[in-house]
Structure formats: C-alpha cells, structure tokens
Design a protein around this motif. Structure first.
Motif, PDB file in Angstrom:
ATOM      1  N   GLU A  13      -7.977  -4.948   8.327  1.00 14.57           N
ATOM      2  CA  GLU A  13      -6.574  -5.335   8.394  1.00 14.57           C
ATOM      3  C   GLU A  13      -6.271  -6.507   7.477  1.00 14.57           C
ATOM      4  OE1 GLU A  13      -2.501  -5.702   9.681  1.00 14.57           O
ATOM      5  OE2 GLU A  13      -3.956  -4.122   9.252  1.00 14.57           O
ATOM      6  N   LEU A  14      -7.216  -7.432   7.373  1.00 16.08           N
ATOM      7  CA  LEU A  14      -7.036  -8.565   6.460  1.00 16.08           C
ATOM      8  C   LEU A  14      -6.995  -8.090   5.011  1.00 16.08           C
ATOM      9  CD1 LEU A  14      -9.499 -11.019   8.210  1.00 16.08           C
ATOM     10  CD2 LEU A  14      -7.008 -11.293   8.078  1.00 16.08           C
ATOM     11  N   ASP A  15      -7.850  -7.129   4.673  1.00 19.24           N
ATOM     12  CA  ASP A  15      -7.825  -6.556   3.324  1.00 19.24           C
ATOM     13  C   ASP A  15      -6.476  -5.899   3.046  1.00 19.24           C
ATOM     14  OD1 ASP A  15     -10.354  -7.241   2.331  1.00 19.24           O
ATOM     15  OD2 ASP A  15     -11.312  -5.521   3.290  1.00 19.24           O
ATOM     16  N   ARG A  16      -5.998  -5.140   3.997  1.00 16.71           N
ATOM     17  CA  ARG A  16      -4.697  -4.473   3.822  1.00 16.71           C
ATOM     18  C   ARG A  16      -3.591  -5.498   3.578  1.00 16.71           C
ATOM     19  NH1 ARG A  16       0.174  -5.120   5.963  1.00 16.71           N
ATOM     20  NH2 ARG A  16      -0.845  -5.581   7.951  1.00 16.71           N
ATOM     21  N   TYR A  17      -3.629  -6.567   4.344  1.00 24.98           N
ATOM     22  CA  TYR A  17      -2.607  -7.609   4.248  1.00 24.98           C
ATOM     23  C   TYR A  17      -2.631  -8.286   2.874  1.00 24.98           C
ATOM     24  CZ  TYR A  17      -0.450 -12.194   5.090  1.00 24.98           C
ATOM     25  OH  TYR A  17       0.310 -13.331   5.002  1.00 24.98           O
ATOM     26  N   VAL A  18      -3.808  -8.722   2.432  1.00 27.41           N
ATOM     27  CA  VAL A  18      -3.905  -9.446   1.162  1.00 27.41           C
ATOM     28  C   VAL A  18      -3.518  -8.550  -0.002  1.00 27.41           C
ATOM     29  CG1 VAL A  18      -5.451 -10.640  -0.441  1.00 27.41           C
ATOM     30  CG2 VAL A  18      -5.643 -11.051   2.011  1.00 27.41           C
ATOM     31  N   ILE A  19      -4.042  -7.330  -0.024  1.00 26.67           N
ATOM     32  CA  ILE A  19      -3.736  -6.415  -1.121  1.00 26.67           C
ATOM     33  C   ILE A  19      -2.236  -6.137  -1.175  1.00 26.67           C
ATOM     34  CG2 ILE A  19      -4.050  -4.048  -1.960  1.00 26.67           C
ATOM     35  CD1 ILE A  19      -6.930  -4.224  -0.837  1.00 26.67           C
ATOM     36  N   SER A  20      -1.603  -5.947  -0.031  1.00 22.86           N
ATOM     37  CA  SER A  20      -0.159  -5.699   0.006  1.00 22.86           C
ATOM     38  C   SER A  20       0.619  -6.894  -0.524  1.00 22.86           C
ATOM     39  CB  SER A  20       0.287  -5.378   1.434  1.00 22.86           C
ATOM     40  OG  SER A  20      -0.304  -4.193   1.904  1.00 22.86           O
ATOM     41  N   CYS A  21       0.237  -8.099  -0.071  1.00 22.96           N
ATOM     42  CA  CYS A  21       0.945  -9.309  -0.509  1.00 22.96           C
ATOM     43  C   CYS A  21       0.824  -9.500  -2.018  1.00 22.96           C
ATOM     44  CB  CYS A  21       0.395 -10.534   0.217  1.00 22.96           C
ATOM     45  SG  CYS A  21       0.848 -10.672   1.957  1.00 22.96           S
ATOM     46  N   MET A  22      -0.365  -9.287  -2.550  1.00 19.84           N
ATOM     47  CA  MET A  22      -0.580  -9.495  -3.974  1.00 19.84           C
ATOM     48  C   MET A  22       0.159  -8.458  -4.812  1.00 19.84           C
ATOM     49  SD  MET A  22      -2.279 -12.266  -4.175  1.00 19.84           S
ATOM     50  CE  MET A  22      -2.249 -12.160  -5.975  1.00 19.84           C
ATOM     51  N   MET A  23       0.138  -7.199  -4.400  1.00 22.10           N
ATOM     52  CA  MET A  23       0.783  -6.154  -5.185  1.00 22.10           C
ATOM     53  C   MET A  23       2.306  -6.287  -5.141  1.00 22.10           C
ATOM     54  SD  MET A  23      -1.665  -2.812  -4.557  1.00 22.10           S
ATOM     55  CE  MET A  23      -0.737  -1.850  -5.752  1.00 22.10           C
ATOM     56  N   VAL A  24       2.862  -6.644  -4.004  1.00 26.39           N
ATOM     57  CA  VAL A  24       4.310  -6.873  -3.915  1.00 26.39           C
ATOM     58  C   VAL A  24       4.728  -8.013  -4.833  1.00 26.39           C
ATOM     59  CG1 VAL A  24       6.110  -7.763  -2.383  1.00 26.39           C
ATOM     60  CG2 VAL A  24       4.658  -5.887  -1.624  1.00 26.39           C
ATOM     61  N   SER A  25       3.834  -8.992  -5.000  1.00 21.63           N
ATOM     62  CA  SER A  25       4.142 -10.139  -5.852  1.00 21.63           C
ATOM     63  C   SER A  25       3.999  -9.839  -7.332  1.00 21.63           C
ATOM     64  CB  SER A  25       3.218 -11.314  -5.484  1.00 21.63           C
ATOM     65  OG  SER A  25       3.407 -11.684  -4.134  1.00 21.63           O
ATOM     66  N   GLY A  26       3.389  -8.689  -7.663  1.00 23.57           N
ATOM     67  CA  GLY A  26       3.291  -8.290  -9.064  1.00 23.57           C
ATOM     68  C   GLY A  26       1.890  -8.083  -9.586  1.00 23.57           C
ATOM     69  N   ALA A  27       0.862  -8.181  -8.740  1.00 23.48           N
ATOM     70  CA  ALA A  27      -0.519  -7.972  -9.182  1.00 23.48           C
ATOM     71  C   ALA A  27      -0.845  -6.493  -9.224  1.00 23.48           C
ATOM     72  CB  ALA A  27      -1.482  -8.688  -8.248  1.00 23.48           C
ATOM     73  N   THR A  28      -1.755  -6.116 -10.108  1.00 24.20           N
ATOM     74  CA  THR A  28      -2.237  -4.748 -10.129  1.00 24.20           C
ATOM     75  C   THR A  28      -3.151  -4.529  -8.925  1.00 24.20           C
ATOM     76  OG1 THR A  28      -4.191  -5.301 -11.437  1.00 24.20           O
ATOM     77  CG2 THR A  28      -2.182  -4.720 -12.653  1.00 24.20           C
ATOM     78  N   GLU A  29      -3.414  -3.262  -8.627  1.00 20.36           N
ATOM     79  CA  GLU A  29      -4.259  -2.973  -7.468  1.00 20.36           C
ATOM     80  C   GLU A  29      -5.665  -3.519  -7.655  1.00 20.36           C
ATOM     81  OE1 GLU A  29      -5.605   0.760  -4.573  1.00 20.36           O
ATOM     82  OE2 GLU A  29      -4.427   1.147  -6.388  1.00 20.36           O
ATOM     83  N   ASP A  30      -6.231  -3.390  -8.864  1.00 21.15           N
ATOM     84  CA  ASP A  30      -7.583  -3.897  -9.109  1.00 21.15           C
ATOM     85  C   ASP A  30      -7.650  -5.404  -8.878  1.00 21.15           C
ATOM     86  OD1 ASP A  30      -8.514  -1.399  -9.712  1.00 21.15           O
ATOM     87  OD2 ASP A  30      -8.489  -1.681 -11.889  1.00 21.15           O
ATOM     88  N   SER A  31      -6.676  -6.129  -9.400  1.00 18.35           N
ATOM     89  CA  SER A  31      -6.657  -7.582  -9.225  1.00 18.35           C
ATOM     90  C   SER A  31      -6.473  -7.948  -7.764  1.00 18.35           C
ATOM     91  CB  SER A  31      -5.535  -8.205 -10.067  1.00 18.35           C
ATOM     92  OG  SER A  31      -5.786  -8.044 -11.447  1.00 18.35           O
ATOM     93  N   ALA A  32      -5.626  -7.189  -7.065  1.00 21.31           N
ATOM     94  CA  ALA A  32      -5.384  -7.449  -5.652  1.00 21.31           C
ATOM     95  C   ALA A  32      -6.643  -7.225  -4.822  1.00 21.31           C
ATOM     96  CB  ALA A  32      -4.246  -6.557  -5.145  1.00 21.31           C
ATOM     97  N   VAL A  33      -7.437  -6.227  -5.189  1.00 23.04           N
ATOM     98  CA  VAL A  33      -8.688  -5.949  -4.464  1.00 23.04           C
ATOM     99  C   VAL A  33      -9.677  -7.092  -4.670  1.00 23.04           C
ATOM    100  CG1 VAL A  33     -10.708  -4.447  -4.396  1.00 23.04           C
ATOM    101  CG2 VAL A  33      -8.421  -3.447  -4.429  1.00 23.04           C
TER     102      VAL A  33
END
Length: 361
Positions: A13-33
């Motif tokens: 769940e923490l992974d889901r949260y961080v990846i979502s926050c980063m991608m909404v802010s403009g990060a690519t999926e790889d960077s968010a992971v």
C-alpha cells in the motif's frame, strides 16, 4: 511490538501511495518506482526522517519544475577504468544515485575499485540505500552527498553546511553486514520535523535558533549543530567531517557547494547537488575479508554491555531489528500524526489516501 496507538501500513500500500503521488506530480513510472523503493525502504529500516516524511519535497520538486521527473538518463561526462564523472541532468536524486552507484559497481568488478562523482542532482534520500546496493553484490559500498545548508559550523551562526551524510556498508557472512548511515550533523533535519509533527521537544545537542544558540523547541530551529554538538564537546570534528564530504561531493564534481545550494523546501532554482559513490572489491586486497569482517562485528556484539543495556550493537543492527518488527507486524508502523500528514498530501494531489491500515496492538 509497535508502540500504542501506532498504525501499521502494508508495504504494498505504501508503494501504491508513493508511486501515485509521484506520477500525479509529473514523474514517469520508472522514476516513481525508484522513489518508492527508496522512501519505503527508509521507513522499513526505521529511518523515518528520510522516508515518506519526504514525499512533499519530491512531489514539489517535480511539480515546480526544479527537478526532472524522468524521460531521460544521467550522462557519463568523463571516465577512466576506475573513475567517472556523472551529470545527473537534474533528475530526481534516487534516479541519479542508482545510476551512479551502478557505474561504480561495474568499475569495481573490473578494476577492483570504482569512484563516481556526480553533479546536477537533487536530494537523494538515505545514503545507505546506495552503499547497500554494492554490498548486496559482495562489495564495500560508500555513499555521500552534500545538501541544503542547515547546519552551523563551529563558531558561526550563519548556516553554511548541509547535513552531508555518509554511508559505508561491508559484507559479512551469511547475509550479515556492517551498514553505517549517518549525518555529519548531530541529527538529520527530518528528525526535527518528526519531533515537531509528534508534538515532542528536542533532546539537547541537536539544534540551534536564529541566533546560533542551542534550542530544544522544534518550532524555533533554524540550524543543526555539527556532529559532536558545541565546540567544547567536539563539534569541530563534525564540522570537519561535513567539510570532507563537501570536498568529495561538490568540489570534486563541480556541483554547487555550501550556502550556494538551493535552500531547503524552496523551488526557485535547480539544486545542483553533488554526490560521491565508491565501490570496492575486497577480493582485490587480502583474502578472507568476509571472515574478518564477521569476526570484527561479532567481537563487538559479544562485549559485555553496560548496566541497563541488554546487548552491544554494531551499525546496521538497529535497522535489522526494525525490519524484523515490520515483518512480524505485516507492515510499517506510523504515528497517527504521520498518517494525517500523508493523508493531507494525498488530498492536495487528488490521490487516494492510504488504505488497509492496521492499528498496531
């Protein structure tokens, strides 16, 4: 057991949260992971100051355009068999740091040692995330970075140096390792933030106010003391260590240094932070390194503890204890105020807040 009132959140769940926050802010999926791996690992190891506590900094950097959210790679500017200079191209710190440490690892496997300096980067999180990357492959790993000016050098009330952390990890036997990960200030800035978020006073020796005087009130902190605290307690040694890190990160790489680095949580210019990564193949030196390393750790662990203590620890042991606790709980425990903070970030970004939280018993 977790402390009373704490809330346990699963790693998934923490992974889901961080990846979502980063991608909404403009990060690519790889960077968010990569970002999620670093932040969740920090909390899993018990370094809450550099875990999800930092999510607002990374999302804001990408949102304000002062850090690139992905879509390109760092660049090797120049190199020799054992060294390299990397330009991070203003990518997120963990993206740059992972790239640079991997270059150092490959050079160590070829030449016995790899040394990589970095410029054009951003805040890279816990230093141990990188050094342990090397140790997982049987190497010694060293990682260090300069940072925004938050500490006072000895005899000055002007903020000059950052927390300038350094990490060294070394492999022992059967998966054991030595894993030092420390700031060259008395504490990391994030620990002051966490104390304030929890409504707690600071221990003595941590921080100073605007006049350079020691304070225990987290709301009045404008600087951190060097490792060792005040000058008469050896603070000049922490000052010297911070300068050493500055030499190896910013001066050697051509990154911005000291007070010239962008101030913490401001977004008017690029940070241009510098890092330095070393990977060392112990096989290039005396035989039997892991045996001797294990003997060193076990010798210290087996020393008689002082009254009131149960055991002697070496660097990395507290983190292993915290990871074992998280494994037992089925997730990472958080103070309710930390969850409230993270939910506020989610609301501001339009991201689903943390779910499936389990009250710790």
């Amino acid at each position: 057991m977790a402390e009373a009132g704490e809330i346990v959140v699963s790693i998934a769940e923490l992974d889901r949260y961080v990846i979502s926050c980063m991608m909404v802010s403009g990060a690519t999926e790889d960077s968010a992971v990569f970002m999620s791996d670093l932040l969740v690992t920090a909390d899993y190891r018990g370094h809450y100051s550099h875990g999800l506590n930092r999510i607002d900094v990374y999302t804001s950097e990408v949102h304000h355009g002062v850090a690139c959210g992905g879509g390109k790679d760092p660049t090797v500017v120049k190199e020799t068999l054992a060294t390299a200079l990397v330009d991070g191209n203003n990518l997120l710190g963990p993206v740059v740091g992972k790239f640079a440490m991997d270059v150092a690892i490959q050079k160590a496997k070829t030449a016995g040692v790899g040394i990589v300096t970095v410029r054009g980067s951003n805040h890279y999180g816990i230093a141990g995330w990188y050094s342990l990357r090397a140790t997982k492959q049987g190497l010694l790993g060293i990682s260090m970075t300069n940072s925004s000016p938050v500490t006072y050098p000895t005899r000055s009330k002007i903020r000059s140096l950052g927390t300038n952390p350094i990490s060294l990890s070394a492999p022992g036997k059967d998966g054991d390792n030595f894993a030092l990960d420390m700031a060259t200030s008395s504490v990391a800035w994030g620990k002051v933030e966490l104390k304030q978020r929890k409504g707690e006073m600071l221990p003595s020796g941590w921080a100073t106010d605007k006049d350079g005087h020691e304070t225990r009130d987290p709301s009045s902190v404008t600087g951190l003391l060097p490792l060792g605290g005040l000058e008469q307690n050896g603070g000049y040694k922490g000052y010297g260590l911070a300068m050493m890190v500055e030499v190896l990160t910013s001066v050697l790489s051509g990154a911005d240094m000291c007070s010239f680095v962008r101030k913490w949580k401001t977004y008017e210019k690029y940070a241009n932070l510098g890092h330095c990564f070393l990977a060392i193949d112990p096989g290039a030196f005396a035989e039997g390194f892991t045996d001797r390393m294990q003997n060193l750790m076990d010798h210290n662990r087996n020393l008689e503890p002082v009254e009131g203590e149960e055991e002697v620890l070496v660097a990395g042991d507290p983190e292993r204890k915290h990871m074992a606790l998280c494994d037992k709980l089925g997730g990472i425990p958080y103070h309710p105020n930390q969850i409230e903070f993270l939910d506020g970030i989610a609301k501001s970004l339009g991201v689903e807040p943390l779910k499936h939280v389990i009250p710790a018993s």
